[in-house]
Structure formats: structure tokens, C-alpha cells
Enzyme design. Structure first.
Site, short mmCIF file in Angstrom:
data_model
loop_
_atom_site.label_atom_id
_atom_site.label_comp_id
_atom_site.label_asym_id
_atom_site.label_seq_id
_atom_site.Cartn_x
_atom_site.Cartn_y
_atom_site.Cartn_z
N LYS A 272 0.84 -1.20 0.00
CA LYS A 272 0.00 0.00 0.00
C LYS A 272 0.88 1.24 0.00
CE LYS A 272 -4.06 -1.69 2.50
NZ LYS A 272 -5.00 -1.49 1.39
N ASP A 346 -2.81 -7.46 -1.82
CA ASP A 346 -3.56 -6.54 -0.97
C ASP A 346 -5.05 -6.91 -0.93
OD1 ASP A 346 -4.04 -4.45 0.72
OD2 ASP A 346 -3.91 -2.88 -0.82
N ARG A 350 -10.48 -11.32 1.33
CA ARG A 350 -11.30 -12.35 0.69
C ARG A 350 -10.61 -13.72 0.75
NH1 ARG A 350 -11.45 -8.86 -4.69
NH2 ARG A 350 -11.40 -7.30 -3.04
N1 BES Z 1 -8.19 -3.67 4.07
C1 BES Z 1 -8.34 -3.22 2.74
C2 BES Z 1 -9.63 -2.43 2.51
C3 BES Z 1 -9.79 -1.14 3.28
C4 BES Z 1 -9.48 0.07 2.69
C5 BES Z 1 -10.30 -1.15 4.56
C6 BES Z 1 -9.65 1.24 3.38
C7 BES Z 1 -10.48 0.03 5.26
C8 BES Z 1 -10.15 1.23 4.68
C9 BES Z 1 -8.35 -4.41 1.77
O1 BES Z 1 -7.61 -5.50 2.18
C10 BES Z 1 -7.75 -3.95 0.48
O2 BES Z 1 -6.64 -3.52 0.49
N2 BES Z 1 -8.54 -4.00 -0.57
C11 BES Z 1 -8.10 -3.58 -1.85
C12 BES Z 1 -8.66 -4.54 -2.87
C13 BES Z 1 -8.07 -4.39 -4.23
C14 BES Z 1 -6.61 -4.73 -4.23
C15 BES Z 1 -8.84 -5.28 -5.18
C16 BES Z 1 -8.60 -2.16 -2.10
O3 BES Z 1 -9.71 -1.83 -1.63
O4 BES Z 1 -7.88 -1.39 -2.69
ZN ZN Z 2 -7.38 -5.72 4.25
ZN ZN Z 3 -5.55 -5.36 1.63
#
Ligand code: BES
Ligand code: ZN
Ligand code: ZN
Length: 495
Positions: A272, A346, A350
Site C-alpha cells: 500500500k 492486498d 477475501r
Molecule cells: N483492508 C483493505 C480495505 C480497506 C481500505 C479497509 C480502506 C479500510 C479502509 C483491503 O484489504 C484492500 O486492500 N482491498 C483492496 C482490494 C483491491 C486490491 C482489489 C482495495 O480496496 O484497494
Molecule cells: Zn485488508
Molecule cells: Zn488489503
């Protein structure tokens, strides 16, 4: 610490819903009501439902401050307005604090008997949640709020009303505990600390807790959970708590609640960006919600005459980077036997939920499965941080959860599980890929999970990425962790 008291008070002293702060119990009377009335006319209080105003009344022995709320008619009889009492009580606590007053009176005369218990419960929740502070890491701990809240009734408090007060205290404690867990810095809350907290639950002999460690997860075939944890130095776990119904009836169901427990989500090799990464300590908010829902349910089981057997499952891991971390392109094998091609490390929530669903399928014959997960940033883009995304193909469950969330004061908004996008996750080498190719991210996340839901099970996915950790405050809300989910799930389980 907020102290609550239910007490019979004269009904003519103050109009219902008037929140009087700092008035000694003995000094209430017609004179006061009139003085407040005069003051309200003078300031021409805007008559918007639930609007508030502080009035200062001088002339008596002591100057009096009153926080006045304009109650809509529905507040007295409509369960759909019940969150107003929560907000009113939260606002009263903040006002009392800013005026340095330690007494609050909330008269409830005129509130109809059918919603009176819920109004009391809401007031207790709202006041307690407004007084919440996370002080564990402060050298100088803020003085805990010491306020007495008297809830005025037209009769002596019945057993039902006393129970409502207790329910409010139990639920607020559970929400606060979930907030503490989510607010805790990530290095102070590795997976084993979540396990430690779960083991503190007060189970009876009919209930149980099982904790699967790395070796047990290997035996189980939880390759997705293990794959996410591969880049971490901390051991992953799967927690399974089971709470039995007080008494099963014909309508009884077996309900399984699953919470995403990523104690820190760095993104893994699909790292991230630095900005905002600190918020990813909130990525176990789903797990915190289910663990503390269990805590409250154990305490309230008899009072609410719990009809359902309830299972709580939380897969717990860090998502980190080291030399053993899962790489984009890797294929993981889940408990169900289905394989996942990881194209973005990331999208890890899931993955661990796929194994939790597979585990649920093997071990539990669930009628309903509800998962709570801080799953996608896309859900925040779609509906912001005041709403959680609600996904289900069951109209019945959508209705039940929506109703529960309105009573609980936690907003849900339905989003589609549109099968049209499923082919985006077709993989050349595995059964499914863990990302699509852009588009509706929150829906893609839900569609992915759907592939792992046991057959003949009603399933609901709640994406709490927005409301789990917020930047707004006011009423009973505060910046940081919210404990979202606990109140809705408890409300749901009572239905
Ligand atoms: N934990 C994050 C989602 C998240 C984002 C929670 C902001 C709380 C606040 C999740 O694991 C993630 O990173 N999701 C990605 C998915 C993508 C790579 C398909 C996202 O939302 O960018
Ligand atoms: Zn996450
Ligand atoms: Zn994530």
C-alpha cells in the site's frame, strides 16, 4: 464512568425528552419548566426534529443550564426513531462535559410503553459511547467522565425497564471493547493478542472456543489464510466460538458470524502507499465485532431468551512482507479444495474469508452466515464512511438486517452481487483470481466470497471498510474506531 438511574419523577415538571443538565433532583418544578419555556421562546429555537439548544436560566439559587432537544412526535412511539435517543444522550454527555456539570436528567414521560425499554437502552448506549476515550497509550490519562444520568419515568421502574438499562450497559461495554481492540496500535495487537482477548470470554459448559494455530491450519488445509500470513513473523490463527441458544424453538436457526481479522494490512508485496497506511490497524474490525458480539450475547442470553445457536469465526493474521511472502502469481489452495490465483496480495481479506467459509461448511450446518469485513476501499468510494455495504441474495435477510441496523443506529446500504462481473475473476491457472479488472470493487469482493459460501445457506456480506474507523465525531460518535457491527448483530440475533 457514567452512572445510570431509573426513577419515578413528577410528569408535570419537565416536558419529555428535555435533557436537563446540572439540575439537582429536588429543584425541579413548574417554575423551572416555565423558565425554560420562556428562554426557548426568547431564543426562538429552530423546530427541526432532534435540534438542540442550551439554555441558561439564572435567578434561582443556582444558575441552571439545560440542553433542550426538539423531539419529533414519532420519537414517542416509533422504533425507527430510536437512534434519536442515543444521539440525544450522547449530546447531553458532551454538553455536560463542556459545561463541567455532573448531573443529567432525561425525562421520558409520554414515551409509549412499547418503545420505552428501547429508549432507555439507547440512552444508556449513547451516553456510554459518548464518554468513551482511548487512553491506554497516554502518559497523562484523561480523567474518566463522572456523570450521573437520571432517567425520569412516570411510574416505578419495572423489571423490563431495569433489564433494558442493563442491556444498554452490556452492549456499550462490548462496543467499547471492540473500539479498544481496533484502536490498539498494530504492533501491540498481533494475532495472538486477539486470541488472548477471545479466550477471556465467559463461556458456560454448553458453549465452546476452539483456536487453530499454524500447525492446525496446515492440517485443515487453510492454504489461503496461511498464504496471507506467509510474509509475517506472527503466527496466524482461526478462532471458533460457539454460543448455544437458551432454548431452541421451531423458529430457531444456526447462525454463523464471520469477521475478517487482519491485525495489520500493509498490502503485502502489492504494498500500500505510505499515506494512510496507519489506518490499516483497523483491518481486524470485523473480528473485533464478532468477538465482542459474543461477549454481549453471553451476558444477555437469558434476558433476551436467545433462540438461536450462534457461531463466531475469526481468521486472524497480519498481511506483511518478508522473504517468504506470497507473490503475485502464486496459487493458494483453500479449505474447500478450490484454488485461488493471487494477483494482488492486498486483496487478502477475501482470501482468509474463503478459508473461514470453507471451515464453516465443514464444521457447522449454518442456516445463515453473515460476514463482516473491512474488505474494500471501493465500498468507501461508493457509499462513504457512514454506511456499510450490505450484500445478499436473500430478501428476508436483507429486511432483517436493515431493520436491525436502523434500531441499532448503524446504517447499511444494499449493493448488488451482480453475477455479470464474475467472469472478471476467471483464472487461466486456478479456479478463481482474487481481483477483477477494475470496475465495481465492492461487488467484485462480494462475488469472490460467494464462490465459497456453503450450499443451502443464506448468506450476507457486510463491507464495513468505511464505518469501522472514521474521522468524524459528534453525538455519540468519535474519531477512530467505532465498534461497528456489534449493535446491529445483537439486535438481529434478538429477532
Ligand atoms: N483492508 C483493505 C480495505 C480497506 C481500505 C479497509 C480502506 C479500510 C479502509 C483491503 O484489504 C484492500 O486492500 N482491498 C483492496 C482490494 C483491491 C486490491 C482489489 C482495495 O480496496 O484497494
Ligand atoms: Zn485488508
Ligand atoms: Zn488489503
Amino acid at each position: 464512568m457514567i452512572k445510570f438511574e431509573l426513577r419515578k419523577t413528577p410528569s408535570n415538571s419537565l416536558p419529555a425528552g428535555l435533557t436537563v443538565i446540572g439540575v439537582p433532583a429536588e429543584s425541579k418544578g413548574k417554575g423551572l419548566a416555565q423558565a425554560i419555556d420562556r428562554e426557548l421562546k426568547r431564543v426562538k429555537l429552530e423546530v427541526k426534529p432532534w435540534a438542540r439548544h442550551t439554555v441558561h436560566i439564572s435567578g434561582g439559587a443556582k444558575p441552571i443550564a439545560a440542553r433542550v432537544s426538539v423531539l419529533p412526535k414519532k420519537a414517542f412511539s416509533d422504533i425507527a426513531e430510536i437512534d434519536g435517543w442515543r444521539r440525544l444522550a450522547g449530546d447531553a454527555i458532551s454538553s455536560a462535559k463542556s459545561l463541567s456539570l455532573s448531573e443529567i436528567q432525561i425525562p421520558l414521560h409520554g414515551v409509549s410503553a412499547n418503545i420505552l425499554p428501547r429508549a432507555i437502552q439507547s440512552i444508556v448506549e449513547g451516553a456510554s459511547l459518548a464518554a468513551y476515550n482511548f487512553v491506554r497509550f497516554k502518559k497523562k490519562k484523561a480523567e474518566p467522565t463522572k456523570i450521573r444520568v437520571t432517567i425520569g419515568l412516570s411510574g416505578a421502574p419495572s423489571q423490563t425497564l431495569k433489564q433494558a438499562l442493563r442491556a444498554g450497559v452490556v452492549i456499550a461495554d462490548a462496543v467499547s471493547a471492540a473500539r479498544d481492540m481496533v484502536n490498539t496500535p498494530p504492533s501491540n495487537l498481533p494475532p495472538r493478542e486477539v486470541v488472548r482477548a477471545a479466550k477471556k470470554l465467559k463461556l458456560t459448559r454448553r458453549d465452546s472456543i476452539k483456536v487453530y494455530n499454524r500447525a492446525a491450519l496446515k492440517k485443515m488445509g487453510a492454504g489461503a489464510l496461511l498464504g496471507v500470513s506467509a510474509g509475517s513473523d506472527e503466527e496466524p490463527f482461526m478462532i471458533h466460538i460457539s454460543v448455544k441458544a437458551r432454548k431452541r424453538t421451531k423458529q430457531s436457526k444456526t447462525v454463523t458470524l464471520i469477521g475478517k481479522g487482519v491485525t495489520f494490512d500493509s498490502g503485502g508485496l502489492s504494498l500500500k502507499p505510505g499515506k494512510g497506511m496507519e489506518d490499516m490497524k483497523c483491518d481486524m474490525a470485523g473480528a473485533a465485532a464478532v468477538i465482542y458480539t459474543a461477549q454481549a450475547l453471553l451476558a444477555l442470553r437469558n434476558d433476551i431468551n436467545l433462540q438461536h445457536d450462534v457461531h463466531f469465526i475469526a481468521p486472524i493474521t497480519e498481511n506483511m512482507v518478508n522473504g517468504s511472502a506470497t507473490k503475485p502469481g502464486d496459487v493458494l489452495r483453500t479449505v474447500s479444495g478450490k484454488t485461488i490465483e493471487v494477483l494482488n496480495t492486498d486483496a487478502e481479506g477475501r482470501l482468509i474469508l474463503a478459508d473461514a467459509l470453507g471451515y464453516a461448511e465443514k464444521k457447522i450446518k449454518s442456516d445463515v452466515i453473515i460476514d463482516l469485513a473491512t474488505l474494500t476501499g471501493a465500498c468507501i468510494v461508493a457509499i462513504g464512511d457512514r454506511y456499510s455495504g450490505l450484500f445478499s441474495d436473500s430478501e428476508e435477510q436483507i429486511k432483517r438486517l436493515t431493520n436491525a441496523s436502523i434500531t441499532a443506529g448503524e446504517k447499511l446500504w444494499r449493493l448488488p452481487i451482480a453475477a455479470d462481473y464474475r467472469s472478471q475473476m476467471d483464472s487461466d491457472v486456478a479456479d478463481i483470481k482474487n481481483i477483477g479488472n477494475g470496475g465495481p470493487g465492492a461487488t467484485i469482493g462480494a462475488l469472490f466470497l460467494k464462490d465459497f459460501v456453503p450450499k443451502n445457506t443464506e448468506w450476507v456480506h457486510i463491507d464495513i471498510a468505511g464505518p469501522a474507523f472514521v474521522t468524524y465525531g459528534g453525538d455519540y460518535h468519535k474519531r477512530g474506531a467505532t465498534g461497528v457491527g456489534v449493535r446491529t448483530l445483537l439486535e438481529y440475533l434478538q429477532s
